[in-house]
Design a protein around this motif. Structure first.
Motif, mmCIF file in Angstrom:
data_model
loop_
_atom_site.group_PDB
_atom_site.id
_atom_site.type_symbol
_atom_site.label_atom_id
_atom_site.label_comp_id
_atom_site.label_asym_id
_atom_site.label_seq_id
_atom_site.Cartn_x
_atom_site.Cartn_y
_atom_site.Cartn_z
ATOM 1 N N GLY A 27 -4.188 10.997 14.834
ATOM 2 C CA GLY A 27 -5.615 11.305 14.946
ATOM 3 C C GLY A 27 -5.904 12.477 15.859
ATOM 4 N N LEU A 28 -5.288 12.475 17.034
ATOM 5 C CA LEU A 28 -5.537 13.540 18.009
ATOM 6 C C LEU A 28 -4.527 14.680 17.914
ATOM 7 C CD1 LEU A 28 -6.344 11.314 21.116
ATOM 8 C CD2 LEU A 28 -7.965 12.520 19.652
ATOM 9 N N ARG A 29 -3.495 14.487 17.095
ATOM 10 C CA ARG A 29 -2.440 15.485 16.894
ATOM 11 C C ARG A 29 -1.747 15.883 18.194
ATOM 12 N NH1 ARG A 29 -2.680 18.042 11.632
ATOM 13 N NH2 ARG A 29 -4.396 17.142 10.488
ATOM 14 N N LEU A 30 -1.512 14.884 19.047
ATOM 15 C CA LEU A 30 -0.792 15.129 20.292
ATOM 16 C C LEU A 30 0.705 15.119 20.030
ATOM 17 C CD1 LEU A 30 -2.741 12.657 22.605
ATOM 18 C CD2 LEU A 30 -2.956 15.150 22.570
ATOM 19 N N GLN A 31 1.449 15.858 20.820
ATOM 20 C CA GLN A 31 2.903 15.776 20.807
ATOM 21 C C GLN A 31 3.290 14.500 21.559
ATOM 22 O OE1 GLN A 31 4.992 17.888 19.159
ATOM 23 N NE2 GLN A 31 3.067 18.725 18.371
ATOM 24 N N PRO A 32 4.423 13.873 21.235
ATOM 25 C CA PRO A 32 4.796 12.634 21.930
ATOM 26 C C PRO A 32 4.772 12.755 23.454
ATOM 27 C CG PRO A 32 6.205 12.956 20.044
ATOM 28 C CD PRO A 32 5.362 14.194 20.168
ATOM 29 N N ASP A 33 5.282 13.850 23.994
ATOM 30 C CA ASP A 33 5.286 13.981 25.459
ATOM 31 C C ASP A 33 3.867 14.073 26.016
ATOM 32 O OD1 ASP A 33 5.245 16.614 24.235
ATOM 33 O OD2 ASP A 33 5.561 17.449 26.232
ATOM 34 N N GLN A 34 2.955 14.692 25.266
ATOM 35 C CA GLN A 34 1.561 14.750 25.697
ATOM 36 C C GLN A 34 0.944 13.354 25.686
ATOM 37 O OE1 GLN A 34 0.325 17.503 22.618
ATOM 38 N NE2 GLN A 34 0.001 19.126 24.144
ATOM 39 N N PHE A 35 1.228 12.597 24.622
ATOM 40 C CA PHE A 35 0.688 11.246 24.511
ATOM 41 C C PHE A 35 1.138 10.378 25.681
ATOM 42 C CE2 PHE A 35 1.314 6.816 23.238
ATOM 43 C CZ PHE A 35 0.032 6.480 22.853
ATOM 44 N N TRP A 36 2.432 10.389 25.993
ATOM 45 C CA TRP A 36 2.975 9.505 27.023
ATOM 46 C C TRP A 36 2.579 9.907 28.436
ATOM 47 C CZ3 TRP A 36 3.908 4.957 25.506
ATOM 48 C CH2 TRP A 36 4.400 4.711 24.230
ATOM 49 N N ARG A 37 2.107 11.139 28.627
ATOM 50 C CA ARG A 37 1.642 11.563 29.949
ATOM 51 C C ARG A 37 0.187 11.154 30.211
ATOM 52 N NH1 ARG A 37 4.299 16.935 29.122
ATOM 53 N NH2 ARG A 37 2.214 17.605 28.546
ATOM 54 N N LEU A 38 -0.543 10.758 29.175
ATOM 55 C CA LEU A 38 -1.950 10.378 29.339
ATOM 56 C C LEU A 38 -2.079 9.043 30.052
ATOM 57 C CD1 LEU A 38 -3.384 11.178 25.799
ATOM 58 C CD2 LEU A 38 -3.802 12.449 27.900
#
Length: 100
Positions: A27-38
């Motif tokens: 949905g947000l088109r985040l990269q996995p590393d971006q997602f896990w840093r949130l």
């Protein structure tokens, strides 16, 4: 190895990780590393949760209706449901500015 945490109601406690990962990556088109840093708060904000003011409730509507009542004007059809077309309404004498 222990099983998943279960609340007293019998439902799984915690986050719905598959849904959150789909929302973040697809949905947000985040990269996995971006997602896990949130943080959870940042993810909720990006997903549109906890954003803005709560919708107007009945008490708020009642306050607005009391503060701004509909006034009947015998020279105007502005409140006449039988004549909803603004082009054919009679001119109001309530002091509205002319747009001519």
């Amino acid at each position: 190895m222990t099983g998943p945490d279960v609340s007293r109601s019998g439902k799984r406690a915690g986050f719905d990780w598959p849904a959150l990962i789909r929302a973040g990556l697809l949905g947000l088109r985040l990269q996995p590393d971006q997602f896990w840093r949130l943080t959870p708060a940042e993810l909720r904000l990006m997903l549109g949760q906890d954003s803005g003011v709560a919708p107007l409730g009945r008490a708020g509507l009642d306050q607005l209706m009391q503060a701004f009542p509909d006034l009947a004007d015998s020279n105007s059809t502005a409140l006449d449901p039988a004549n909803p077309d603004p082009e054919t309404r009679a001119p109001s004498t309530t002091g509205a500015m002319s747009h001519e």
